[in-house]
Design a protein around this motif. Structure first.
Motif, PDB file in Angstrom:
ATOM      1  N   ALA A 199     -33.035  37.900 -53.858  1.00 26.55           N
ATOM      2  CA  ALA A 199     -33.724  39.330 -54.846  1.00 26.55           C
ATOM      3  C   ALA A 199     -33.737  39.315 -56.551  1.00 26.55           C
ATOM      4  N   TRP A 200     -34.720  39.620 -56.986  1.00 29.80           N
ATOM      5  CA  TRP A 200     -35.138  38.930 -58.441  1.00 29.80           C
ATOM      6  C   TRP A 200     -35.195  40.382 -59.220  1.00 29.80           C
ATOM      7  N   LEU A 201     -33.937  41.154 -60.083  1.00 26.75           N
ATOM      8  CA  LEU A 201     -35.086  42.595 -60.217  1.00 26.75           C
ATOM      9  C   LEU A 201     -35.794  42.788 -60.901  1.00 26.75           C
ATOM     10  N   LYS A 202     -35.446  41.489 -62.250  1.00 27.05           N
ATOM     11  CA  LYS A 202     -36.784  41.713 -63.064  1.00 27.05           C
ATOM     12  C   LYS A 202     -37.450  40.447 -63.211  1.00 27.05           C
ATOM     13  N   GLY A 203     -38.784  40.744 -62.872  1.00 31.56           N
ATOM     14  CA  GLY A 203     -40.001  40.263 -63.123  1.00 31.56           C
ATOM     15  C   GLY A 203     -41.023  39.369 -61.471  1.00 31.56           C
ATOM     16  N   LEU A 204     -40.180  40.316 -60.748  1.00 30.28           N
ATOM     17  CA  LEU A 204     -40.708  40.457 -59.287  1.00 30.28           C
ATOM     18  C   LEU A 204     -40.904  41.680 -58.682  1.00 30.28           C
ATOM     19  N   SER A 205     -41.780  42.174 -58.120  1.00 27.54           N
ATOM     20  CA  SER A 205     -42.552  43.452 -57.331  1.00 27.54           C
ATOM     21  C   SER A 205     -42.038  43.348 -56.211  1.00 27.54           C
ATOM     22  N   PRO A 206     -41.570  44.630 -55.579  1.00 26.29           N
ATOM     23  CA  PRO A 206     -40.430  44.682 -53.989  1.00 26.29           C
ATOM     24  C   PRO A 206     -41.669  44.116 -53.189  1.00 26.29           C
ATOM     25  N   LYS A 207     -43.009  43.680 -53.071  1.00 22.43           N
ATOM     26  CA  LYS A 207     -43.612  42.859 -52.063  1.00 22.43           C
ATOM     27  C   LYS A 207     -43.127  41.589 -53.129  1.00 22.43           C
ATOM     28  N   GLU A 208     -43.330  41.186 -53.901  1.00 25.92           N
ATOM     29  CA  GLU A 208     -43.431  39.837 -54.386  1.00 25.92           C
ATOM     30  C   GLU A 208     -41.855  38.847 -54.138  1.00 25.92           C
ATOM     31  N   ASN A 209     -40.470  40.194 -53.488  1.00 26.85           N
ATOM     32  CA  ASN A 209     -39.294  39.708 -53.673  1.00 26.85           C
ATOM     33  C   ASN A 209     -39.645  39.446 -51.835  1.00 26.85           C
ATOM     34  N   ARG A 210     -40.494  39.989 -51.254  1.00 30.94           N
ATOM     35  CA  ARG A 210     -40.050  39.445 -49.522  1.00 30.94           C
ATOM     36  C   ARG A 210     -40.880  38.232 -49.384  1.00 30.94           C
ATOM     37  N   ASP A 211     -41.890  37.728 -50.443  1.00 32.87           N
ATOM     38  CA  ASP A 211     -42.029  36.110 -50.109  1.00 32.87           C
ATOM     39  C   ASP A 211     -42.110  35.092 -50.821  1.00 32.87           C
ATOM     40  N   ILE A 252     -22.828  39.268 -37.774  1.00 30.21           N
ATOM     41  CA  ILE A 252     -23.667  39.219 -38.920  1.00 30.21           C
ATOM     42  C   ILE A 252     -25.619  38.820 -38.282  1.00 30.21           C
ATOM     43  N   SER A 253     -26.237  39.285 -38.683  1.00 29.19           N
ATOM     44  CA  SER A 253     -27.694  39.214 -38.236  1.00 29.19           C
ATOM     45  C   SER A 253     -28.588  38.970 -39.294  1.00 29.19           C
ATOM     46  N   ILE A 254     -29.439  37.876 -38.974  1.00 27.06           N
ATOM     47  CA  ILE A 254     -30.028  37.352 -39.938  1.00 27.06           C
ATOM     48  C   ILE A 254     -31.274  37.979 -40.086  1.00 27.06           C
ATOM     49  N   ASN A 255     -32.316  38.266 -41.791  1.00 27.50           N
ATOM     50  CA  ASN A 255     -33.297  39.071 -41.768  1.00 27.50           C
ATOM     51  C   ASN A 255     -34.704  38.135 -42.449  1.00 27.50           C
ATOM     52  N   GLY A 256     -35.652  38.627 -42.464  1.00 30.80           N
ATOM     53  CA  GLY A 256     -36.444  37.634 -44.142  1.00 30.80           C
ATOM     54  C   GLY A 256     -37.160  36.541 -43.488  1.00 30.80           C
ATOM     55  N   GLY A 257     -38.515  37.024 -43.360  1.00 30.39           N
ATOM     56  CA  GLY A 257     -39.432  35.780 -42.856  1.00 30.39           C
ATOM     57  C   GLY A 257     -39.759  35.586 -40.882  1.00 30.39           C
ATOM     58  N   ILE A 258     -39.051  36.018 -40.362  1.00 32.78           N
ATOM     59  CA  ILE A 258     -37.893  35.964 -39.323  1.00 32.78           C
ATOM     60  C   ILE A 258     -39.949  36.972 -38.198  1.00 32.78           C
ATOM     61  N   ALA A 259     -40.635  35.913 -37.535  1.00 32.79           N
ATOM     62  CA  ALA A 259     -41.605  36.817 -37.412  1.00 32.79           C
ATOM     63  C   ALA A 259     -42.198  36.672 -35.146  1.00 32.79           C
ATOM     64  N   THR A 260     -41.526  35.551 -35.338  1.00 30.63           N
ATOM     65  CA  THR A 260     -40.852  35.880 -33.154  1.00 30.63           C
ATOM     66  C   THR A 260     -40.340  35.992 -32.721  1.00 30.63           C
ATOM     67  N   LEU A 261     -40.092  36.205 -31.686  1.00 34.08           N
ATOM     68  CA  LEU A 261     -39.174  36.447 -30.575  1.00 34.08           C
ATOM     69  C   LEU A 261     -38.703  34.185 -30.177  1.00 34.08           C
ATOM     70  N   GLU A 262     -39.284  33.426 -30.697  1.00 27.04           N
ATOM     71  CA  GLU A 262     -39.311  31.616 -30.144  1.00 27.04           C
ATOM     72  C   GLU A 262     -38.093  31.717 -31.920  1.00 27.04           C
ATOM     73  N   GLU A 263     -38.536  32.188 -32.382  1.00 31.16           N
ATOM     74  CA  GLU A 263     -37.554  31.975 -33.589  1.00 31.16           C
ATOM     75  C   GLU A 263     -35.947  32.849 -33.768  1.00 31.16           C
ATOM     76  N   ALA A 264     -36.619  34.307 -33.221  1.00 28.81           N
ATOM     77  CA  ALA A 264     -34.693  34.818 -32.830  1.00 28.81           C
ATOM     78  C   ALA A 264     -34.392  33.805 -32.521  1.00 28.81           C
ATOM     79  N   GLU A 265     -34.652  33.895 -30.973  1.00 33.87           N
ATOM     80  CA  GLU A 265     -34.005  32.784 -30.066  1.00 33.87           C
ATOM     81  C   GLU A 265     -33.191  31.513 -30.656  1.00 33.87           C
ATOM     82  N   VAL A 266     -34.069  30.912 -31.832  1.00 32.81           N
ATOM     83  CA  VAL A 266     -33.176  30.050 -32.536  1.00 32.81           C
ATOM     84  C   VAL A 266     -32.026  30.180 -33.203  1.00 32.81           C
ATOM     85  N   HIS A 267     -32.241  30.665 -33.844  1.00 35.26           N
ATOM     86  CA  HIS A 267     -31.066  31.529 -34.473  1.00 35.26           C
ATOM     87  C   HIS A 267     -29.735  32.118 -33.963  1.00 35.26           C
TER      88      HIS A 267
END
Length: 338
Positions: free
Chosen positions: A181-193, A214-229
């Protein structure tokens, strides 16, 4: 009394964390969580972040309202004062939440000004104090959602130190957003991408801390990706925006595919199940739009999705709009699918 390590691992919420829907401000409201629970009986749901000061100093206990159907459901807290967080955790546990989670990942200016969220990655000792106080205050599990680091920190050094300190404080489950997370220079939306994802680092943390869930978060959009992790050894996957914008794609098949239980849910049946809930909520003073705004993506990618979204978007805020409008929208979907 805090939960023992063994009772934590045997708890329903521990198992449910195999797949979870991320806490998202203005999105994962109780109306949204009701919908998500109809789509998946097993997935762990999270509230929006609720600040400890709002509960303890502001007395805003209505922020803890939820429906019994939502379980297993976790309360995410924001704060940085151990005493205040302990009291907020007590209020959350008394309200019936299955887990109390501390936000160490949100980068917004408003959160930073309150000295909590992602900025807490800079003070792992304080986080440990907060978690210890919360664990001693409640009998449900206390957990952390964090980033891999902030600003110019080196995640390879910072993250294992952070995990080591919160583990020593009694934390047994953590969700890691695999971006800085960049606390300065990026908006919350930009910090997600914009900050690059480092999934490999999160996987290395699981190898280094095998006793942590440990659970992983960030950029995961499908069950297929979840199954890989999951297949690579992580204990859980947390999905955010995709679960909100395409809820059926993520949650309808979650129970059989991720948990090995039950059958896939049918979005049409889910809409029909929402109708009595909508009617009941409206008798309490809710407006239709408060509920249907979370349902707009229910048929994303399916025939009739555009008509469904348009009918609800244009009509739900009109005076007198109620469950009948949702039935009309559903009939448009059924007509396209016929």
């Amino acid at each position: 009394m805090p939960m023992s390590a063994e009772s934590v691992k045997n708890s329903k919420v521990w198992r449910a964390a195999r797949l979870s829907v991320a806490p998202m401000m203005d999105w994962t409201t109780r109306e949204c969580r009701y919908l998500h629970r109809l789509l998946s009986r097993e997935t762990l749901l999270y509230t929006e972040m609720v600040t400890a000061p709002a509960l303890v100093r502001g007395g805003a206990l209505h922020l803890l309202d939820h429906d019994p159907i939502e379980h297993p459901v976790a309360l995410q807290l924001g704060g940085s004062d151990p005493v205040e967080l302990a009291e907020a955790a007590r209020l959350g546990a008394a309200a019936g939440y299955d887990e109390i989670n501390l936000n160490c990942g949100c980068p917004s200016d408003r959160v930073q000004s309150g000295a909590f969220g992602a900025i807490l990655m800079q003070t792992p000792e304080l986080v440990a104090d907060c978690m210890r106080a919360m664990a001693e205050a409640v009998s449900v599990e206390v957990t952390v959602k964090c980033r891999i680091g902030v600003d110019d920190q080196n995640p390879e050094e910072v993250l294992p130190d952070f995990l080591d300190k919160i583990r020593a404080a009694g934390v047994r489950r953590v969700t890691i957003h695999a971006r800085k997370a960049w606390l300065k220079g990026l908006s919350p939306k930009e910090n997600r991408d914009i900050p690059p994802l480092d999934y490999d680092l999160v996987h290395r943390m699981k190898a280094a801390f095998p006793d942590l869930h440990i659970s992983i978060n960030g950029g995961i959009a499908t069950l297929e990706e979840a199954e890989v992790h999951l297949a690579k050894g992580l204990d859980g996957v947390m999905i955010g925006r995709a679960a909100y914008h395409q809820p059926a794609d993520v949650l309808a098949e979650a129970d059989p595919r991720i948990f090995g239980t039950g059958e896939a849910s049918d979005p049409v049946a889910v809409v029909q199940q929402m109708l009595p809930y909508i009617e009941a909520e409206m008798t309490k003073g809710a407006r239709l739009h408060q509920i249907t705004r979370h349902m707009l993506g229910l048929f994303a990618g399916r025939p009739g999705a555009r008509q469904w979204r348009r009918h609800l978007s244009e009509g739900a805020s009109r005076p007198g709009a109620g469950p009948a409008l949702v039935e009309e929208a559903l009939n448009l979907v059924l007509a396209r699918a016929a």
